[in-house]
Design a protein around this motif. Structure first.
Motif, PDB file in Angstrom:
ATOM      1  N   CYS A 352       0.827  -1.197   0.000  1.00 20.44           N
ATOM      2  CA  CYS A 352       0.000   0.000   0.000  1.00 20.44           C
ATOM      3  C   CYS A 352       0.867   1.255   0.000  1.00 20.44           C
ATOM      4  O   CYS A 352       1.828   1.357   0.768  1.00 20.44           O
ATOM      5  N   GLU A 353       0.521   2.201  -0.836  1.00 26.38           N
ATOM      6  CA  GLU A 353       1.235   3.467  -0.929  1.00 26.38           C
ATOM      7  C   GLU A 353       0.739   4.401   0.176  1.00 26.38           C
ATOM      8  O   GLU A 353      -0.473   4.601   0.341  1.00 26.38           O
ATOM      9  N   SER A 354       1.676   4.977   0.965  1.00 27.53           N
ATOM     10  CA  SER A 354       1.291   5.843   2.084  1.00 27.53           C
ATOM     11  C   SER A 354       1.468   7.317   1.784  1.00 27.53           C
ATOM     12  O   SER A 354       1.123   8.158   2.631  1.00 27.53           O
ATOM     13  N   LYS A 355       2.030   7.652   0.629  1.00 24.57           N
ATOM     14  CA  LYS A 355       2.260   9.055   0.263  1.00 24.57           C
ATOM     15  C   LYS A 355       3.087   9.774   1.323  1.00 24.57           C
ATOM     16  O   LYS A 355       2.914  10.968   1.573  1.00 24.57           O
ATOM     17  N   GLY A 356       3.965   9.030   1.988  1.00 24.97           N
ATOM     18  CA  GLY A 356       4.860   9.625   2.955  1.00 24.97           C
ATOM     19  C   GLY A 356       4.302   9.790   4.352  1.00 24.97           C
ATOM     20  O   GLY A 356       5.015  10.190   5.266  1.00 24.97           O
ATOM     21  N   LYS A 357       3.026   9.479   4.560  1.00 26.11           N
ATOM     22  CA  LYS A 357       2.428   9.607   5.899  1.00 26.11           C
ATOM     23  C   LYS A 357       2.816   8.412   6.769  1.00 26.11           C
ATOM     24  O   LYS A 357       3.090   7.323   6.275  1.00 26.11           O
ATOM     25  N   LEU A 358       2.804   8.638   8.081  1.00 29.15           N
ATOM     26  CA  LEU A 358       3.165   7.603   9.040  1.00 29.15           C
ATOM     27  C   LEU A 358       2.145   6.468   9.007  1.00 29.15           C
ATOM     28  O   LEU A 358       0.934   6.692   9.069  1.00 29.15           O
ATOM     29  N   VAL A 359       2.634   5.250   8.906  1.00 31.96           N
ATOM     30  CA  VAL A 359       1.781   4.056   8.961  1.00 31.96           C
ATOM     31  C   VAL A 359       2.200   3.253  10.193  1.00 31.96           C
ATOM     32  O   VAL A 359       3.376   2.987  10.401  1.00 31.96           O
ATOM     33  N   THR A 360       1.222   2.885  11.021  1.00 30.46           N
ATOM     34  CA  THR A 360       1.517   2.153  12.257  1.00 30.46           C
ATOM     35  C   THR A 360       0.713   0.856  12.297  1.00 30.46           C
ATOM     36  O   THR A 360      -0.145   0.600  11.433  1.00 30.46           O
ATOM     37  N   MET A 363      -3.222   0.553  12.077  1.00 30.41           N
ATOM     38  CA  MET A 363      -3.906   0.750  10.796  1.00 30.41           C
ATOM     39  C   MET A 363      -3.784  -0.501   9.937  1.00 30.41           C
ATOM     40  O   MET A 363      -2.922  -1.344  10.158  1.00 30.41           O
ATOM     41  N   PHE A 364      -4.645  -0.620   8.963  1.00 32.54           N
ATOM     42  CA  PHE A 364      -4.474  -1.587   7.881  1.00 32.54           C
ATOM     43  C   PHE A 364      -5.028  -0.965   6.618  1.00 32.54           C
ATOM     44  O   PHE A 364      -5.811   0.000   6.669  1.00 32.54           O
ATOM     45  N   CYS A 365      -4.626  -1.483   5.489  1.00 29.66           N
ATOM     46  CA  CYS A 365      -5.122  -0.924   4.234  1.00 29.66           C
ATOM     47  C   CYS A 365      -5.969  -1.955   3.507  1.00 29.66           C
ATOM     48  O   CYS A 365      -5.781  -3.166   3.657  1.00 29.66           O
ATOM     49  N   ALA A 366      -6.939  -1.447   2.757  1.00 32.06           N
ATOM     50  CA  ALA A 366      -7.861  -2.331   2.031  1.00 32.06           C
ATOM     51  C   ALA A 366      -8.333  -1.634   0.763  1.00 32.06           C
ATOM     52  O   ALA A 366      -8.405  -0.406   0.697  1.00 32.06           O
ATOM     53  N   GLY A 367      -8.653  -2.449  -0.230  1.00 36.31           N
ATOM     54  CA  GLY A 367      -9.163  -1.928  -1.492  1.00 36.31           C
ATOM     55  C   GLY A 367      -9.579  -3.091  -2.362  1.00 36.31           C
ATOM     56  O   GLY A 367      -9.801  -4.200  -1.874  1.00 36.31           O
ATOM     57  N   ASP A 368      -9.692  -2.836  -3.661  1.00 35.33           N
ATOM     58  CA  ASP A 368     -10.049  -3.926  -4.562  1.00 35.33           C
ATOM     59  C   ASP A 368      -8.927  -4.111  -5.574  1.00 35.33           C
ATOM     60  O   ASP A 368      -7.918  -3.400  -5.547  1.00 35.33           O
ATOM     61  N   ASP A 369      -9.111  -5.033  -6.425  1.00 33.37           N
ATOM     62  CA  ASP A 369      -8.057  -5.386  -7.391  1.00 33.37           C
ATOM     63  C   ASP A 369      -8.300  -4.683  -8.718  1.00 33.37           C
ATOM     64  O   ASP A 369      -8.515  -5.314  -9.753  1.00 33.37           O
ATOM     65  N   GLY A 370      -8.298  -3.334  -8.664  1.00 30.88           N
ATOM     66  CA  GLY A 370      -8.383  -2.571  -9.908  1.00 30.88           C
ATOM     67  C   GLY A 370      -9.776  -2.327 -10.418  1.00 30.88           C
ATOM     68  O   GLY A 370      -9.944  -1.859 -11.555  1.00 30.88           O
ATOM     69  N   GLN A 371     -10.835  -2.587  -9.608  1.00 35.74           N
ATOM     70  CA  GLN A 371     -12.203  -2.361 -10.069  1.00 35.74           C
ATOM     71  C   GLN A 371     -12.725  -0.978  -9.688  1.00 35.74           C
ATOM     72  O   GLN A 371     -13.862  -0.633  -9.979  1.00 35.74           O
ATOM     73  N   GLY A 372     -11.907  -0.207  -8.997  1.00 33.67           N
ATOM     74  CA  GLY A 372     -12.310   1.152  -8.656  1.00 33.67           C
ATOM     75  C   GLY A 372     -13.195   1.253  -7.436  1.00 33.67           C
ATOM     76  O   GLY A 372     -13.857   2.275  -7.234  1.00 33.67           O
ATOM     77  N   ILE A 373     -13.228   0.210  -6.604  1.00 33.14           N
ATOM     78  CA  ILE A 373     -14.031   0.253  -5.387  1.00 33.14           C
ATOM     79  C   ILE A 373     -13.154   0.746  -4.244  1.00 33.14           C
ATOM     80  O   ILE A 373     -12.085   0.195  -3.981  1.00 33.14           O
ATOM     81  N   CYS A 411      -9.377   8.729  -5.150  1.00 30.91           N
ATOM     82  CA  CYS A 411     -10.214   7.605  -4.716  1.00 30.91           C
ATOM     83  C   CYS A 411     -10.306   6.573  -5.835  1.00 30.91           C
ATOM     84  O   CYS A 411     -10.456   6.921  -7.011  1.00 30.91           O
ATOM     85  N   GLY A 412     -10.237   5.297  -5.464  1.00 31.44           N
ATOM     86  CA  GLY A 412     -10.405   4.223  -6.432  1.00 31.44           C
ATOM     87  C   GLY A 412      -9.235   4.025  -7.364  1.00 31.44           C
ATOM     88  O   GLY A 412      -9.343   3.304  -8.352  1.00 31.44           O
ATOM     89  N   HIS A 413      -8.084   4.634  -7.059  1.00 30.50           N
ATOM     90  CA  HIS A 413      -6.910   4.485  -7.914  1.00 30.50           C
ATOM     91  C   HIS A 413      -6.366   3.061  -7.784  1.00 30.50           C
ATOM     92  O   HIS A 413      -6.291   2.508  -6.699  1.00 30.50           O
ATOM     93  N   LYS A 414      -5.994   2.481  -8.906  1.00 24.73           N
ATOM     94  CA  LYS A 414      -5.556   1.087  -8.916  1.00 24.73           C
ATOM     95  C   LYS A 414      -4.340   0.854  -8.039  1.00 24.73           C
ATOM     96  O   LYS A 414      -4.202  -0.195  -7.406  1.00 24.73           O
ATOM     97  N   SER A 415      -3.456   1.832  -7.945  1.00 21.86           N
ATOM     98  CA  SER A 415      -2.207   1.640  -7.208  1.00 21.86           C
ATOM     99  C   SER A 415      -2.326   1.986  -5.724  1.00 21.86           C
ATOM    100  O   SER A 415      -1.426   1.666  -4.950  1.00 21.86           O
ATOM    101  N   PHE A 416      -3.380   2.675  -5.325  1.00 19.53           N
ATOM    102  CA  PHE A 416      -3.477   3.160  -3.947  1.00 19.53           C
ATOM    103  C   PHE A 416      -4.667   2.524  -3.236  1.00 19.53           C
ATOM    104  O   PHE A 416      -5.697   2.238  -3.849  1.00 19.53           O
ATOM    105  N   LYS A 417      -4.514   2.330  -1.971  1.00 15.65           N
ATOM    106  CA  LYS A 417      -5.582   1.749  -1.147  1.00 15.65           C
ATOM    107  C   LYS A 417      -5.946   2.719  -0.022  1.00 15.65           C
ATOM    108  O   LYS A 417      -5.164   3.616   0.319  1.00 15.65           O
TER     109      LYS A 417
END
Length: 461
Positions: A352-360, A363-373, A411-417
């Protein structure tokens, strides 16, 4: 079953220097009803000279003296009812009876023990109305609403001391049951949809979803009939403000919306607050509890979600979950009039791309596999829950595992969650905070304490 008790020599004056005791007993399941027909005992402050004491199980129910009903220590013709099936009368006189007082006479009779209908806690009622309440009779309790379940003992029996006792032998006041909301259940409807780029949810499908419509626009999740969970950054700067939250709807402009006002907003103590207009650089501990000012009226379209279980593995247990909200649903629409939802999966933090923000680890990241959800702006504070709506079953209620927290602007970017607050890390804090800020109706009042004080006095000659 009945009888009469009189002082020695009654109706002649009683002797001096007496210590007389009568033990009264009626059959088990009855109480003793004692009534004085006449009482004439030398008066004194606190009945220090001569006295008649009525005792039950070593507790003094009354200590009497005096000559008429206007005396503060005279029982007049009032009836005394024993707690159990035994009473003791103790008649004590000193070494003089200067005015030749006559003493007393009283009658007693057995009265069937009747526990009466107990004062029932909020939301609880008898399963059978007009139940019998005498000795050895039983009552059963239930919740008055189908949206609650009884927690604790639901069956009580009337004992010989007029107490309702549970199957474990505890008194009703010591073992009060409670009605707690049924969590994680929705109406049984299924439909496909998405949050970003998706379709509308059906009424009753996500009944725990709440909305703060005005700025800041955000979501929350009902977790009881008083409390909701949201992201700390949604309510940052509003702790001293009354916020209005909406629920029980899927259309934010509908007329049948339930409005809830906040009584308390409690942000996690380790969250770095920045105020209403501050720019947040860290979303660690992005969680807050909202307490409503009144009990939320639960129904088919408004009911709580369950809290998660702790797990050492993936938060979403390798399952698809559902994220919902009234936030953005396309590149041009920053907020939705309707409640939308979509299914997402968990990814490892390295993916998951954090755009330089602190990840601890909170947190967890979630998204879909390129469907834009994806979750989007305006969804913050809303739920990510398991299982997906299509997998609902009575054996597996819905559990909220994440709170929409932050993510990249696209929002919904394939590379970011999207990033979510990991609720399982805060279960102890949630429960302790709710317990320490409970409503008056949740508290069990302490019964009165009776203290017996021995009073001494000096006879005047």
């Amino acid at each position: 079953m009945y009888g009469e008790v009189s002082s020695p020599q009654y109706p002649l004056p009683y002797p001096a220097d007496l210590l007389e005791q009568w033990d009264l007993e009626v059959p088990l399941g009855y109480r003793i009803q004692l009534t004085f027909n006449h009482l004439d005992i030398e008066p004194s402050p606190n009945c220090c000279y001569d006295s008649l004491m009525v005792v039950s199980d070593k507790k003094v129910l009354g200590k009497f003296c005096g000559q008429n009903s206007t005396d503060s220590y005279h029982p007049s013709n009032k009836t005394i009812l024993s707690p159990g099936n035994r009473l003791q009368l103790v008649f004590l006189t000193d070494d003089s009876n200067p005015m030749s007082h006559l003493g007393f006479t009283a009658v007693y009779q057995a009265a069937a023990v009747d526990c009466g209908i107990p004062e029932l806690p909020d939301l609880i009622e008898l399963t059978v109305q007009n139940s019998l309440t005498t000795y050895l009779e039983q009552i059963s309790l239930k919740c008055s609403s189908e949206y609650y379940i009884l927690s604790g003992n639901g069956h009580f029996i009337c004992d010989a001391n007029s107490n309702w006792v549970s199957e474990s032998g505890q008194k009703f006041s010591e073992d009060l049951p409670k009605c707690i909301p049924v969590c994680g259940i929705n109406t049984e409807v299924t439909v496909g949809g998405r949050v970003f780029g998706g379709k509308q949810a059906l009424l009753g499908q996500i009944p725990w979803q709440l909305l703060h419509k005005s700025s800041p626009r955000g979501g929350a999740s009902l977790i009881s009939d008083y409390w909701a969970l949201t992201a700390a950054h949604v309510v940052d700067g509003f702790k001293t403000t009354t916020m209005s939250w909406l629920g029980g709807m899927i259309d934010s402009q509908a007329k049948n919306i339930v409005t809830m006002e906040t009584e308390k907003i409690i942000i996690h103590p380790k969250y770095k607050t920045v105020g209403k207009n501050g720019e947040q650089t860290s979303y660690d501990n992005d969680i807050a509890l909202i307490k409503m000012s009144a009990r939320v009226p639960l129904g088919p379209n408004l009911r709580p979600v369950c809290l998660p279980k702790k797990t050492d593995g993936p938060v979403m247990e390798d399952m698809m979950g559902t994220v919902s909200g009234f936030g953005g649903y396309s590149d041009k629409s920053l907020r939705s009039k309707n409640l939308l939802y979509g299914h997402v999966q968990e990814y490892s933090l390295v993916e998951c791309e954090s755009k330089g923000k602190l990840v601890t680890d909170n947190m967890f990241c979630a998204g879909d596999d390129g469907q834009g959800i994806d979750s989007c702006k305006g969804d913050s504070g809303g739920p990510l829950f398991l299982p997906t709506l299509e997998q609902v079953s009575a054996e597996q209620p819905f559990r909220i595992v994440g709170i929409v927290s932050w993510g990249p602007p696209e929002c919904g970017h394939k590379s970011f969650k999207g990033y979510y607050t990991k609720i399982q890390n805060y279960l102890d804090w949630i429960r302790e905070t709710m317990a320490n800020n409970c409503t008056r109706g949740d508290m069990s009042p302490l019964g009165p304490l009776i203290m017996l004080v021995k009073v001494s006095c000096t006879k005047k000659f």
